[in-house]
Design an enzyme around this catalytic site. Sequence first.
Site, mmCIF file in Angstrom:
data_model
loop_
_atom_site.group_PDB
_atom_site.id
_atom_site.type_symbol
_atom_site.label_atom_id
_atom_site.label_comp_id
_atom_site.label_asym_id
_atom_site.label_seq_id
_atom_site.Cartn_x
_atom_site.Cartn_y
_atom_site.Cartn_z
ATOM 1 N N SER A 164 0.853 -1.190 0.000
ATOM 2 C CA SER A 164 0.000 0.000 0.000
ATOM 3 C C SER A 164 0.885 1.234 0.000
ATOM 4 C CB SER A 164 -0.885 0.005 1.258
ATOM 5 O OG SER A 164 -1.480 1.270 1.469
ATOM 6 N N TYR A 177 -1.553 -0.882 10.463
ATOM 7 C CA TYR A 177 -1.777 -1.419 9.112
ATOM 8 C C TYR A 177 -0.676 -0.942 8.169
ATOM 9 C CZ TYR A 177 -3.916 -1.876 4.477
ATOM 10 O OH TYR A 177 -4.153 -2.167 3.145
#
Length: 273
Positions: A164, A177
């Site tokens: 990401s 995360y």
Amino acid sequence: MLRSAFRRVSLNPLSGHRNMSQSSLAGKVAIVTASTDGIGLAAAQALGKRGAKVMVSSRRQANVDKAVALLQSQNIQVTGTTCNVGKKEDRDKLVQMTLDHYGGIDILVNNAAVNPFFGNTLDTTEEVWDKILSINVKSSFLMTQLVVPHMSKRGSGNVVFVSSIGGYQPMQGLGPYSVSKTALLGLTRALAPELAHNNIKVNCVAPGVIQTRFSSALWQNEDIMNEFKKQLSIKRIGQPEEIGGVIAFLCTDEASYITGETITVTGGIAARL
């Protein structure tokens, strides 16, 4: 003289090698984890449309059935099974079913991820850290470890991790995360030289804000999106297919000289560690 020598060398730099115009994945077998919607489903579609036989998976049977029906309607060779990548027995089942159905494994896309927490990083509990790192990082490694012997038997393979933009620049409220996604950048670089000896390439894709159910808390929030758009060169949210196509490209012969790399697909958001 040097120029003429260079011209002789560069006319056909891959003479005796594979045909670089061939991007087909016909005959290849791909496992995509968490692949019944969003980026995972888009990756399965992109691989299947290039001729790969695809094994999709999800924690819920209903989602698997829906994805398999959709992909079959697009003339993609596909089967599916339930799989919680955090469970060893599920990982083993996923790999064994793939071998039983298709006889081998050539491609693994590690897409499964969770995010059970939103808030200040220092408020994160040990249980949250354990879950995020177990699913997002450890399970991706263990899936890779499980399929590498089968890729080696085939003489080559491709592993793709889905990271990401948060792996480069942690997103507000998504600290743990984001850290797990940074770890995947490191895992890519650690595994690539080790697996190159087996003719297995290891790469990573780092999406920006993509319009999926998983990221809906971001793109449905107008204030957050307005801030993101300030960083974007392409002033819109990304689509899952725009990630799936890059994943599939990394598994083709056109990407035969790429390993240990992370491709950022962010609409122009700057990314560096």
